[in-house]
Motif scaffolding. Structure first.
Motif, PDB file in Angstrom:
ATOM      1  N   THR A 209       2.437  -0.475  -3.167  1.00 55.76           N
ATOM      2  CA  THR A 209       3.272  -1.135  -2.154  1.00 55.76           C
ATOM      3  C   THR A 209       2.516  -2.046  -1.208  1.00 55.76           C
ATOM      4  O   THR A 209       3.145  -2.801  -0.467  1.00 55.76           O
ATOM      5  CB  THR A 209       4.040  -0.096  -1.305  1.00 55.76           C
ATOM      6  N   HIS A 210       1.190  -1.985  -1.192  1.00 55.51           N
ATOM      7  CA  HIS A 210       0.434  -2.811  -0.241  1.00 55.51           C
ATOM      8  C   HIS A 210      -0.111  -4.072  -0.902  1.00 55.51           C
ATOM      9  O   HIS A 210      -0.290  -4.134  -2.113  1.00 55.51           O
ATOM     10  CB  HIS A 210      -0.689  -1.993   0.398  1.00 55.51           C
ATOM     11  N   ALA A 211      -0.351  -5.071  -0.076  1.00 60.20           N
ATOM     12  CA  ALA A 211      -0.778  -6.380  -0.544  1.00 60.20           C
ATOM     13  C   ALA A 211      -1.780  -6.971   0.459  1.00 60.20           C
ATOM     14  O   ALA A 211      -1.873  -6.505   1.597  1.00 60.20           O
ATOM     15  CB  ALA A 211       0.448  -7.289  -0.697  1.00 60.20           C
ATOM     16  N   PRO A 212      -2.551  -7.986   0.031  1.00 58.78           N
ATOM     17  CA  PRO A 212      -2.554  -8.596  -1.301  1.00 58.78           C
ATOM     18  C   PRO A 212      -3.229  -7.712  -2.345  1.00 58.78           C
ATOM     19  O   PRO A 212      -4.106  -6.913  -2.021  1.00 58.78           O
ATOM     20  CB  PRO A 212      -3.340  -9.895  -1.096  1.00 58.78           C
ATOM     21  N   ALA A 213      -2.806  -7.897  -3.574  1.00 61.09           N
ATOM     22  CA  ALA A 213      -3.274  -7.031  -4.651  1.00 61.09           C
ATOM     23  C   ALA A 213      -4.789  -7.031  -4.787  1.00 61.09           C
ATOM     24  O   ALA A 213      -5.392  -5.989  -5.041  1.00 61.09           O
ATOM     25  CB  ALA A 213      -2.631  -7.467  -5.974  1.00 61.09           C
ATOM     26  N   SER A 214      -5.429  -8.186  -4.610  1.00 62.78           N
ATOM     27  CA  SER A 214      -6.874  -8.258  -4.829  1.00 62.78           C
ATOM     28  C   SER A 214      -7.625  -7.339  -3.880  1.00 62.78           C
ATOM     29  O   SER A 214      -8.561  -6.639  -4.289  1.00 62.78           O
ATOM     30  CB  SER A 214      -7.369  -9.693  -4.662  1.00 62.78           C
ATOM     31  N   GLN A 215      -7.220  -7.295  -2.605  1.00 64.88           N
ATOM     32  CA  GLN A 215      -7.916  -6.447  -1.646  1.00 64.88           C
ATOM     33  C   GLN A 215      -7.624  -4.976  -1.895  1.00 64.88           C
ATOM     34  O   GLN A 215      -8.522  -4.131  -1.825  1.00 64.88           O
ATOM     35  CB  GLN A 215      -7.534  -6.829  -0.217  1.00 64.88           C
ATOM     36  N   VAL A 216      -6.370  -4.657  -2.200  1.00 62.68           N
ATOM     37  CA  VAL A 216      -6.012  -3.271  -2.495  1.00 62.68           C
ATOM     38  C   VAL A 216      -6.794  -2.768  -3.701  1.00 62.68           C
ATOM     39  O   VAL A 216      -7.365  -1.672  -3.676  1.00 62.68           O
ATOM     40  CB  VAL A 216      -4.494  -3.146  -2.747  1.00 62.68           C
ATOM     41  N   LEU A 217      -6.843  -3.578  -4.733  1.00 63.14           N
ATOM     42  CA  LEU A 217      -7.539  -3.162  -5.952  1.00 63.14           C
ATOM     43  C   LEU A 217      -9.038  -3.061  -5.738  1.00 63.14           C
ATOM     44  O   LEU A 217      -9.702  -2.220  -6.358  1.00 63.14           O
ATOM     45  CB  LEU A 217      -7.219  -4.136  -7.087  1.00 63.14           C
ATOM     46  N   GLU A 218      -9.603  -3.912  -4.876  1.00 61.95           N
ATOM     47  CA  GLU A 218     -11.040  -3.775  -4.612  1.00 61.95           C
ATOM     48  C   GLU A 218     -11.333  -2.468  -3.892  1.00 61.95           C
ATOM     49  O   GLU A 218     -12.312  -1.776  -4.194  1.00 61.95           O
ATOM     50  CB  GLU A 218     -11.590  -4.939  -3.796  1.00 61.95           C
ATOM     51  N   VAL A 219     -10.490  -2.108  -2.909  1.00 58.89           N
ATOM     52  CA  VAL A 219     -10.675  -0.824  -2.231  1.00 58.89           C
ATOM     53  C   VAL A 219     -10.577   0.309  -3.247  1.00 58.89           C
ATOM     54  O   VAL A 219     -11.399   1.228  -3.251  1.00 58.89           O
ATOM     55  CB  VAL A 219      -9.626  -0.641  -1.115  1.00 58.89           C
ATOM     56  N   LEU A 220      -9.582   0.233  -4.132  1.00 59.37           N
ATOM     57  CA  LEU A 220      -9.427   1.276  -5.146  1.00 59.37           C
ATOM     58  C   LEU A 220     -10.613   1.300  -6.106  1.00 59.37           C
ATOM     59  O   LEU A 220     -10.990   2.366  -6.611  1.00 59.37           O
ATOM     60  CB  LEU A 220      -8.126   1.066  -5.921  1.00 59.37           C
ATOM     61  N   PHE A 227     -12.966   7.778  -1.703  1.00 57.50           N
ATOM     62  CA  PHE A 227     -12.069   8.950  -1.726  1.00 57.50           C
ATOM     63  C   PHE A 227     -11.897   9.436  -3.165  1.00 57.50           C
ATOM     64  O   PHE A 227     -10.814   9.336  -3.746  1.00 57.50           O
ATOM     65  CB  PHE A 227     -10.707   8.629  -1.084  1.00 57.50           C
ATOM     66  N   PRO A 228     -12.969   9.971  -3.762  1.00 53.99           N
ATOM     67  CA  PRO A 228     -12.947  10.352  -5.181  1.00 53.99           C
ATOM     68  C   PRO A 228     -11.897  11.404  -5.531  1.00 53.99           C
ATOM     69  O   PRO A 228     -11.402  11.419  -6.661  1.00 53.99           O
ATOM     70  CB  PRO A 228     -14.361  10.882  -5.421  1.00 53.99           C
ATOM     71  N   ALA A 229     -11.552  12.265  -4.592  1.00 54.65           N
ATOM     72  CA  ALA A 229     -10.571  13.311  -4.899  1.00 54.65           C
ATOM     73  C   ALA A 229      -9.148  12.759  -4.965  1.00 54.65           C
ATOM     74  O   ALA A 229      -8.250  13.437  -5.466  1.00 54.65           O
ATOM     75  CB  ALA A 229     -10.636  14.422  -3.835  1.00 54.65           C
ATOM     76  N   ARG A 230      -8.942  11.536  -4.485  1.00 53.22           N
ATOM     77  CA  ARG A 230      -7.590  10.984  -4.402  1.00 53.22           C
ATOM     78  C   ARG A 230      -7.354   9.760  -5.290  1.00 53.22           C
ATOM     79  O   ARG A 230      -6.213   9.404  -5.553  1.00 53.22           O
ATOM     80  CB  ARG A 230      -7.271  10.605  -2.946  1.00 53.22           C
ATOM     81  N   VAL A 231      -8.417   9.099  -5.715  1.00 53.00           N
ATOM     82  CA  VAL A 231      -8.232   7.823  -6.408  1.00 53.00           C
ATOM     83  C   VAL A 231      -7.483   7.981  -7.719  1.00 53.00           C
ATOM     84  O   VAL A 231      -6.806   7.045  -8.172  1.00 53.00           O
ATOM     85  CB  VAL A 231      -9.602   7.139  -6.631  1.00 53.00           C
ATOM     86  N   ARG A 232      -7.551   9.144  -8.341  1.00 49.32           N
ATOM     87  CA  ARG A 232      -6.863   9.339  -9.630  1.00 49.32           C
ATOM     88  C   ARG A 232      -5.349   9.143  -9.479  1.00 49.32           C
ATOM     89  O   ARG A 232      -4.696   8.652 -10.411  1.00 49.32           O
ATOM     90  CB  ARG A 232      -7.161  10.719 -10.192  1.00 49.32           C
ATOM     91  N   ASP A 233      -4.785   9.502  -8.337  1.00 47.71           N
ATOM     92  CA  ASP A 233      -3.350   9.305  -8.123  1.00 47.71           C
ATOM     93  C   ASP A 233      -2.992   7.822  -8.194  1.00 47.71           C
ATOM     94  O   ASP A 233      -1.937   7.449  -8.738  1.00 47.71           O
ATOM     95  CB  ASP A 233      -2.928   9.877  -6.765  1.00 47.71           C
ATOM     96  N   ALA A 234      -3.849   6.973  -7.638  1.00 45.49           N
ATOM     97  CA  ALA A 234      -3.609   5.536  -7.705  1.00 45.49           C
ATOM     98  C   ALA A 234      -3.743   5.031  -9.145  1.00 45.49           C
ATOM     99  O   ALA A 234      -2.950   4.199  -9.609  1.00 45.49           O
ATOM    100  CB  ALA A 234      -4.595   4.805  -6.797  1.00 45.49           C
ATOM    101  N   GLU A 235      -4.747   5.532  -9.842  1.00 47.14           N
ATOM    102  CA  GLU A 235      -4.940   5.129 -11.237  1.00 47.14           C
ATOM    103  C   GLU A 235      -3.728   5.520 -12.084  1.00 47.14           C
ATOM    104  O   GLU A 235      -3.249   4.728 -12.904  1.00 47.14           O
ATOM    105  CB  GLU A 235      -6.204   5.779 -11.793  1.00 47.14           C
ATOM    106  N   ASP A 236      -3.226   6.729 -11.878  1.00 50.56           N
ATOM    107  CA  ASP A 236      -2.080   7.203 -12.663  1.00 50.56           C
ATOM    108  C   ASP A 236      -0.830   6.387 -12.374  1.00 50.56           C
ATOM    109  O   ASP A 236       0.028   6.221 -13.256  1.00 50.56           O
ATOM    110  CB  ASP A 236      -1.812   8.680 -12.358  1.00 50.56           C
TER     111      ASP A 236
END
Length: 278
Positions: A209-220, A227-236
């Motif tokens: 839901t957040h934008a711009p995509a490039s910045q969100v994806l770089e953080v991810l 935040f290694p314990a949480r990033v899998r939720d974003a990947e899924d």
């Protein structure tokens, strides 16, 4: 083709959600490098704190690592947030089950906000009940730091509802226990306030839901460090979109690479747009 570092890492994150064969072919065609190693990501993290403010919940996910070095970086980002500044200055742990105080740089200890006079006079619950303005509520709320403090506040609210100002400032805290936030109120205004404060129910929400995509994806892309314990939720949350709209189609990935640097929408919008154009 040349790309900014942000675009390289953003596309790299999405490539990591495709199958291995697709990743190899797209990297060969576009010249994109392999996914960044943790040591390289850590050396680059400092830059993300110079962007426009990240959602408050993303900062909490970082603080949950209880990493003094990451906390020192986050200090510059929390700005006027009295509660987080006080927690960082005191080395309050955020990770599940952790109680031992963390090492804190002396300069940050010296910059802890002043303890509000109302807290000295009335204690934690009394100061919250005395709050008659947003400023006084923020000051009183900044003393809610530990899990025990939140339990004390919850018990006091169940006994006699806290004033509106106090409930407001506590409900928009990203570290407020979700169950307690629900007891504070469910009016649409509360939902709006949470959205404004950047309080999210998880990384999947941030990714979609957040934008711009490039910045969100770089953080991810740095999630394995931040935040290694949480990033899998974003990947899924993003993996099915990548497979359905991009898959192994080189032309779709090529369009995505061309779009990402100037695309202002969310990651799902970027992926679906690239797939549709191709």
């Amino acid at each position: 083709m040349r790309y900014s570092d942000t675009d390289r890492q953003a596309v790299g994150f999405l490539l990591g959600l495709a199958d291995e064969d697709t990743g190899e072919r797209i990297r060969a065609r576009t010249g994109l490098p392999r996914r960044e190693r943790p040591r390289a990501s850590r050396a680059r993290i400092d830059r993300i704190w110079n962007w426009k403010p990240l959602p408050a919940s993303v900062v909490i996910w970082v603080l949950e690592q209880d990493d003094p070095e990451l906390n020192a970086l986050a200090w510059r980002f929390v700005g006027p947030d009295l509660a987080l500044r006080r927690a960082l200055a005191r080395g309050v742990p955020f990770g599940p089950g952790r109680t031992k105080a963390l090492p804190v740089r002396p300069v940050h200890q010296q910059q802890e906000p002043d303890v509000p006079e109302s807290y000295v006079r009335h204690g934690l619950v009394g100061a919250l009940r005395e709050a008659a303005s947003m400023a006084s509520a923020r000051a009183a709320g900044s003393m809610v730091l530990t899990r025990d403090d939140w339990e004390t506040v919850g018990a006091a609210h169940d006994e006699l509802p806290l004033p509106g100002y106090a409930r407001w400032v506590l409900s928009v805290r990203p570290d407020c226990p979700p169950a307690l936030r629900g007891r504070f109120g469910s009016h649409p205004k509360f939902t709006h306030r949470l959205r404004q404060a950047g309080v999210l129910d998880g990384p999947a929400r941030y990714a979609t839901t957040h934008a711009p995509a490039s910045q969100v994806l770089e953080v991810l892309s740095m999630g394995h460090v931040l935040f290694p314990a949480r990033v899998r939720d974003a990947e899924d949350a993003l993996r099915p979109l990548v497979r359905d709209h991009l898959g192994g189609r080189e032309e779709a990935w090529a369009v995505l690479v061309q779009l990402i640097g100037t695309f202002h929408g969310t990651a799902p919008e970027l992926v679906t747009t690239a797939g549709a154009i191709a």
